[in-house]
Write an enzyme that holds these catalytic residues in place. Structure first.
Site, PDB file in Angstrom:
ATOM      1  N   SER A  92       0.985  -0.465  -0.134  1.00  0.00           N
ATOM      2  CA  SER A  92      -0.080   0.061   0.901  1.00  0.00           C
ATOM      3  C   SER A  92       0.529   1.210  -0.192  1.00  0.00           C
ATOM      4  CB  SER A  92      -0.952  -0.409   1.147  1.00  0.00           C
ATOM      5  OG  SER A  92      -2.005  -1.049   1.387  1.00  0.00           O
ATOM      6  N   HIS A 317      -6.528  -9.832   4.450  1.00  0.00           N
ATOM      7  CA  HIS A 317      -5.613 -10.624   4.651  1.00  0.00           C
ATOM      8  C   HIS A 317      -5.563 -11.623   5.393  1.00  0.00           C
ATOM      9  CE1 HIS A 317      -2.020  -7.997   2.421  1.00  0.00           C
ATOM     10  NE2 HIS A 317      -2.616  -7.123   3.758  1.00  0.00           N
TER      11      HIS A 317
END
Length: 486
Positions: A92, A317
């Site tokens: 990210s 995740h």
């Protein structure tokens, strides 16, 4: 009408623009017949980890196969390549930094030059890994590059950040901070405090105008329950500089729409998942977005706002598909509110550009040849359920004679060892709030990986026509910069 004249004239100036200081690059003159007015207001929506499969599954979950999410209705669209400077699959930090600066970053780096090495921080005296090792005092390690928020502030616009993660997490940090590693969150928090040690002066004398999210622990010293080893209480420092502070939903809703800057910290770290959120303590993403627009739109020079649905990524995740789809629906609701509010402020969005996209993909899979399920309800598991056969609707079995789910993951913590013959799986189990979908490759708990596929981008409003085709994430920066005349 395609803005070819605007794009062609302006982009000639953009080569290398992100490697210079935060100077203003004026929008090149184009005939009024060929160019729309610059986007006075820019809202950038980021669904963290919201890959195409996640977006598709969220649509089916929320409104059924034939339904539309708000992001589906945006009139202009593109696909975005997300690879980072050093990796095929980005994190990210690198991806959001590319959006915000136009520069390819190494994984882990926050809005720095492409030669910056990602160096994990060392532990402080309290054992918290918050001590930057970006430079040894003699050897340099890259340099900051200007972000869209910094360019907006230099232009006299207001700028703000809204997120469901810690405001110091990688995505929001890339909007306003610069660091060789995303985990130096105490330093990232300090970059928000005007005049204080570590302040990011490129944000202008007064810094950002609005910050909403979690991460209170990085604004308080250890003695007050935080993680700061320097003894500073950044909230108190901000208040001394004239900032307003909100600690819960009621306090946020009570904020007047004035130009006085504001910070709202509604969690010690990240928010809870949407379905488990304490509404009195943590406001909804849509409500934070609405309040941010009310406040930032008071600036006569316009505003730049970044809104992140950050927990989509967290749920993926953890291979919690239901949570991820709920978070995507929350992101979609915030986008809907933003469009509605801006249409009321700026009819026709003639002076407002709204861009909605993701920073990277995940390994979520949509399996089998199941009949259409329609949206998920308390009595219908929908896309969360088991794969069934056509045309009889019977539960489909794998080679071992066991049922399997429509949604799965390429990587993740839940992998059956050996034969699946004894797997006992029902729709009720699979549609549970905290059911971990099975994965092809087993990872440690919570460590499902990102995916490398392109992501979707939708745009609406002033100069949205610039967004089309398959483009690099660094190109998104250039197009927003051009559209807003920054």
């Amino acid at each position: 009408m395609r803005l070819t004249t605007l794009a062609g004239a302006s982009l000639l100036l953009l080569a290398g623009c992100a490697s210079t200081g935060p100077t203003q690059a004026p929008l090149q003159a184009a005939t009024q017949a060929d160019a729309s007015p610059r986007a006075k207001n820019v809202i950038f929506f980021l669904g963290d980890g919201m890959g195409i499969n996640t977006l598709t599954a969220a649509r089916i979950y929320a409104v059924g196969e034939e339904g539309e999410l708000t992001i589906d209705t945006l009139p202009e669209s593109a696909f975005v390549k997300t690879f980072s400077n050093d990796a095929q699959v980005t994190d990210s930090a690198a991806s959001m930094s590319a959006y915000m600066t136009g520069v390819k970053q190494n994984n882990g780096v926050i809005s720095m030059s492409s030669d910056t090495r990602s160096i994990a921080p060392a532990a402080d005296a309290n054992g918290n890994k918050q001590v930057s090792r970006c430079t040894d005092g003699q050897t340099s390690n890259g340099r900051p590059v200007p972000t869209l928020a910094e360019l907006a502030k230099a232009r006299g616009m207001a700028a703000g950040v809204v997120t469901t993660t810690s405001v110091t997490d990688a995505t929001p940090a890339a909007t306003y901070a610069h660091a060789c590693h995303r985990k130096v969150e105490s330093d990232i928090a300090a970059s928000l405090v005007p005049g204080g040690a570590g302040f990011n002066a490129a944000l202008g004398a007064n810094g950002l105008d609005l910050v909403f999210g979690g991460g209170a622990q990085f604004f308080a010293p250890v003695a007050q329950g935080g993680k700061r080893a320097d003894g500073r209480n950044l909230v108190e420092e901000l208040q001394a500089k004239g900032w307003r502070y909100a600690a819960d939903t009621q306090q946020m809703q009570a904020l007047a729409a004035t130009a006085q800057p504001v910070i709202g910290l509604f969690a010690q770290n990240h928010f809870s998942y949407e379905a488990a959120r304490d509404a009195a303590r943590q406001p909804a993403l849509a409500d934070m977005t609405a309040k941010a627009i009310d406040i930032l739109s008071r600036n006569q020079n316009g505003f730049f706002l970044m809104v992140e649905g950050g927990l989509i990524d967290h749920a993926l995740h953890a291979t919690l598909a239901k949570r991820a789809l709920q978070e995507t629906a929350s992101y979609n609701a915030a986008l809907k509110v933003a469009i509605e509010k801006m249409r009321a402020i700026d009819p026709g969005l003639k002076n407002t550009l709204i861009v909605a996209t993701a920073d990277h993909d995940h390994t979520l899979l949509i399996n089998g040849y199941s009949p259409r399920t329609g949206k998920t309800t308390p009595t219908n598991p929908g896309v969360l359920g088991l794969v069934r056969s056509l045309p009889d609707g019977k539960v489909r079995l794998d080679k071992d004679g066991a049922p399997f789910t429509i949604l799965g993951f390429g990587t993740g913590e839940h992998r059956v060892q050996g034969s699946r013959k004894g797997v006992q799986l029902t729709d009720e189990i699979a549609a549970g709030d905290d059911y971990h979908q099975e994965a092809v490759v087993r990872t440690r708990t919570g460590a499902e990986t990102h995916g490398g596929a392109d992501v979707y981008l939708g745009a609406i409003g002033a100069n949205a026509e610039l967004f089309r085709g398959t483009i690099d994430n660094t190109r998104v920066f250039s197009l927003i910069k051009t559209a807003a005349g920054l």
